[in-house]
Design a protein around this motif. Sequence first.
Motif, PDB file in Angstrom:
ATOM      1  N   ARG A  20       0.826  -1.214   0.000  1.00 35.74           N
ATOM      2  CA  ARG A  20       0.000   0.000   0.000  1.00 35.74           C
ATOM      3  C   ARG A  20       0.861   1.265   0.000  1.00 35.74           C
ATOM      4  NH1 ARG A  20      -5.326  -0.615   3.952  1.00 35.74           N
ATOM      5  NH2 ARG A  20      -6.375  -2.234   2.714  1.00 35.74           N
ATOM      6  N   SER A  21       1.974   1.232   0.706  1.00 30.32           N
ATOM      7  CA  SER A  21       2.805   2.434   0.790  1.00 30.32           C
ATOM      8  C   SER A  21       3.425   2.783  -0.561  1.00 30.32           C
ATOM      9  CB  SER A  21       3.892   2.271   1.854  1.00 30.32           C
ATOM     10  OG  SER A  21       4.859   1.330   1.429  1.00 30.32           O
ATOM     11  N   GLY A  22       3.465   1.826  -1.477  1.00 29.20           N
ATOM     12  CA  GLY A  22       3.997   2.085  -2.802  1.00 29.20           C
ATOM     13  C   GLY A  22       2.987   2.653  -3.781  1.00 29.20           C
ATOM     14  N   LEU A  23       1.735   2.781  -3.370  1.00 27.09           N
ATOM     15  CA  LEU A  23       0.699   3.325  -4.254  1.00 27.09           C
ATOM     16  C   LEU A  23       0.856   4.834  -4.386  1.00 27.09           C
ATOM     17  CD1 LEU A  23      -2.380   1.351  -2.876  1.00 27.09           C
ATOM     18  CD2 LEU A  23      -1.163   0.916  -5.023  1.00 27.09           C
ATOM     19  N   THR A  24       0.597   5.347  -5.565  1.00 28.87           N
ATOM     20  CA  THR A  24       0.633   6.793  -5.767  1.00 28.87           C
ATOM     21  C   THR A  24      -0.725   7.389  -5.403  1.00 28.87           C
ATOM     22  OG1 THR A  24      -0.191   6.698  -8.038  1.00 28.87           O
ATOM     23  CG2 THR A  24       2.199   6.459  -7.716  1.00 28.87           C
ATOM     24  N   ALA A  25      -0.771   8.715  -5.273  1.00 26.93           N
ATOM     25  CA  ALA A  25      -2.039   9.400  -4.992  1.00 26.93           C
ATOM     26  C   ALA A  25      -3.051   9.122  -6.103  1.00 26.93           C
ATOM     27  CB  ALA A  25      -1.806  10.899  -4.828  1.00 26.93           C
ATOM     28  N   ASP A  26      -2.563   9.056  -7.350  1.00 26.12           N
ATOM     29  CA  ASP A  26      -3.460   8.749  -8.474  1.00 26.12           C
ATOM     30  C   ASP A  26      -4.016   7.329  -8.362  1.00 26.12           C
ATOM     31  OD1 ASP A  26      -3.286  11.224  -9.652  1.00 26.12           O
ATOM     32  OD2 ASP A  26      -1.710  10.654 -11.069  1.00 26.12           O
ATOM     33  N   ASP A  27      -3.167   6.371  -7.963  1.00 25.70           N
ATOM     34  CA  ASP A  27      -3.632   4.986  -7.768  1.00 25.70           C
ATOM     35  C   ASP A  27      -4.783   4.954  -6.761  1.00 25.70           C
ATOM     36  OD1 ASP A  27      -1.615   3.968  -9.430  1.00 25.70           O
ATOM     37  OD2 ASP A  27      -0.252   3.606  -7.744  1.00 25.70           O
ATOM     38  N   VAL A  28      -4.577   5.627  -5.625  1.00 26.26           N
ATOM     39  CA  VAL A  28      -5.578   5.628  -4.558  1.00 26.26           C
ATOM     40  C   VAL A  28      -6.861   6.304  -5.033  1.00 26.26           C
ATOM     41  CG1 VAL A  28      -6.087   6.443  -2.214  1.00 26.26           C
ATOM     42  CG2 VAL A  28      -3.802   5.550  -2.761  1.00 26.26           C
ATOM     43  N   ARG A  29      -6.723   7.424  -5.742  1.00 27.43           N
ATOM     44  CA  ARG A  29      -7.897   8.175  -6.216  1.00 27.43           C
ATOM     45  C   ARG A  29      -8.702   7.353  -7.226  1.00 27.43           C
ATOM     46  NH1 ARG A  29      -5.421  12.730  -6.052  1.00 27.43           N
ATOM     47  NH2 ARG A  29      -4.371  12.390  -8.043  1.00 27.43           N
ATOM     48  N   GLU A  30      -8.010   6.731  -8.178  1.00 27.25           N
ATOM     49  CA  GLU A  30      -8.713   5.934  -9.186  1.00 27.25           C
ATOM     50  C   GLU A  30      -9.419   4.735  -8.557  1.00 27.25           C
ATOM     51  OE1 GLU A  30      -5.851   4.894 -12.183  1.00 27.25           O
ATOM     52  OE2 GLU A  30      -5.382   7.013 -12.580  1.00 27.25           O
ATOM     53  N   ALA A  32     -10.541   4.569  -5.502  1.00 23.01           N
ATOM     54  CA  ALA A  32     -11.671   5.058  -4.712  1.00 23.01           C
ATOM     55  C   ALA A  32     -12.905   5.269  -5.586  1.00 23.01           C
ATOM     56  CB  ALA A  32     -11.301   6.354  -3.990  1.00 23.01           C
ATOM     57  N   VAL A  33     -12.711   5.800  -6.790  1.00 21.15           N
ATOM     58  CA  VAL A  33     -13.840   6.021  -7.708  1.00 21.15           C
ATOM     59  C   VAL A  33     -14.463   4.680  -8.096  1.00 21.15           C
ATOM     60  CG1 VAL A  33     -14.491   6.848 -10.003  1.00 21.15           C
ATOM     61  CG2 VAL A  33     -12.957   8.213  -8.565  1.00 21.15           C
ATOM     62  N   ALA A  34     -13.610   3.707  -8.445  1.00 23.71           N
ATOM     63  CA  ALA A  34     -14.112   2.379  -8.827  1.00 23.71           C
ATOM     64  C   ALA A  34     -14.809   1.695  -7.658  1.00 23.71           C
ATOM     65  CB  ALA A  34     -12.962   1.522  -9.343  1.00 23.71           C
ATOM     66  N   LEU A  35     -14.218   1.799  -6.478  1.00 22.43           N
ATOM     67  CA  LEU A  35     -14.825   1.194  -5.289  1.00 22.43           C
ATOM     68  C   LEU A  35     -16.207   1.774  -5.026  1.00 22.43           C
ATOM     69  CD1 LEU A  35     -11.745   1.134  -2.902  1.00 22.43           C
ATOM     70  CD2 LEU A  35     -13.110  -0.864  -3.508  1.00 22.43           C
ATOM     71  N   ALA A  36     -16.323   3.101  -5.085  1.00 18.95           N
ATOM     72  CA  ALA A  36     -17.608   3.742  -4.824  1.00 18.95           C
ATOM     73  C   ALA A  36     -18.654   3.278  -5.825  1.00 18.95           C
ATOM     74  CB  ALA A  36     -17.448   5.262  -4.862  1.00 18.95           C
ATOM     75  N   GLY A  37     -18.252   3.144  -7.097  1.00 18.97           N
ATOM     76  CA  GLY A  37     -19.194   2.692  -8.114  1.00 18.97           C
ATOM     77  C   GLY A  37     -19.733   1.303  -7.835  1.00 18.97           C
ATOM     78  N   HIS A  38     -18.845   0.368  -7.485  1.00 23.07           N
ATOM     79  CA  HIS A  38     -19.296  -1.003  -7.188  1.00 23.07           C
ATOM     80  C   HIS A  38     -20.090  -1.056  -5.888  1.00 23.07           C
ATOM     81  CE1 HIS A  38     -17.159  -2.688 -10.520  1.00 23.07           C
ATOM     82  NE2 HIS A  38     -15.980  -2.307 -10.069  1.00 23.07           N
ATOM     83  N   ALA A  39     -19.625  -0.345  -4.875  1.00 25.20           N
ATOM     84  CA  ALA A  39     -20.276  -0.413  -3.564  1.00 25.20           C
ATOM     85  C   ALA A  39     -21.679   0.185  -3.607  1.00 25.20           C
ATOM     86  CB  ALA A  39     -19.426   0.303  -2.517  1.00 25.20           C
ATOM     87  N   ARG A  40     -21.871   1.245  -4.401  1.00 25.32           N
ATOM     88  CA  ARG A  40     -23.206   1.863  -4.500  1.00 25.32           C
ATOM     89  C   ARG A  40     -24.242   0.875  -4.988  1.00 25.32           C
ATOM     90  NH1 ARG A  40     -20.638   6.567  -6.661  1.00 25.32           N
ATOM     91  NH2 ARG A  40     -21.047   5.781  -8.742  1.00 25.32           N
ATOM     92  N   GLU A  41     -23.799  -0.056  -5.835  1.00 31.22           N
ATOM     93  CA  GLU A  41     -24.731  -1.037  -6.408  1.00 31.22           C
ATOM     94  C   GLU A  41     -24.898  -2.280  -5.536  1.00 31.22           C
ATOM     95  OE1 GLU A  41     -26.421   0.183  -8.811  1.00 31.22           O
ATOM     96  OE2 GLU A  41     -25.069   1.908  -8.717  1.00 31.22           O
ATOM     97  N   LEU A  42     -24.145  -2.381  -4.468  1.00 30.48           N
ATOM     98  CA  LEU A  42     -24.251  -3.545  -3.586  1.00 30.48           C
ATOM     99  C   LEU A  42     -25.621  -3.524  -2.909  1.00 30.48           C
ATOM    100  CD1 LEU A  42     -22.217  -5.794  -2.707  1.00 30.48           C
ATOM    101  CD2 LEU A  42     -21.786  -4.413  -0.671  1.00 30.48           C
TER     102      LEU A  42
END
Length: 201
Positions: A20-30, A32-42
């Motif tokens: 996790r510490s090797g992830l960039t800010a862009d990795d985390v942001r992208e 988060a968007v994908a996670l929110a999309g899938h989780a909203r439909e759960l």
Amino acid sequence: MGRETEPDKRRLRRELLAVRSGLTADDVREAAVALAGHARELPELARARTVAAYVSVGSEPGTLALLDALRARGRRVLLPVLLPDNDLDWAVYAGPDSLVPVRHGGRMTLLEPSGERLGPEAVERADAVLLPGLAVDTRGMRLGRGGGSYDRVLARLERAGADPALVVLLYDTEVVERVPEEAHDRPVHAVVTPSGVHRFR
């Protein structure tokens, strides 16, 4: 079992946190968007009236987009307030402006809700609980960060006879074959990753 398992858990935590510490800010942001999309439909979150969640920090899978989406859909979102004994109190999320940074001793700074404290038992009224974690295995067993706060939450839910949906947000590589298990560990119902949803029971 506990004595042998704890070193295994510590080793696995170190390995996962290093990735996790090797992830960039862009990795985390992208992610988060994908996670929110899938989780909203759960379905468990879509039909929940009250969701107990948390505010992600650092390179954790991001939760803020999901918190705002749940709130926009009229869901009551509870967020934790860390107590001195590592137990969790709860307060209602009223949007990003309601979050305040709180430093806990020499440990990390957390964003916590500034509203009225509802008591540790408030989580018992949640229809779904989002749990932080570092990994979940193919049986649904979760590896937490080791602070014990969410072990207390799960024990409190069990004592109260509450049975909310238990959901963990992770990166794809954190759904693993096996995590070390102790007697008090409980399986979760689902994991949401940037690539989709994994169900266990």
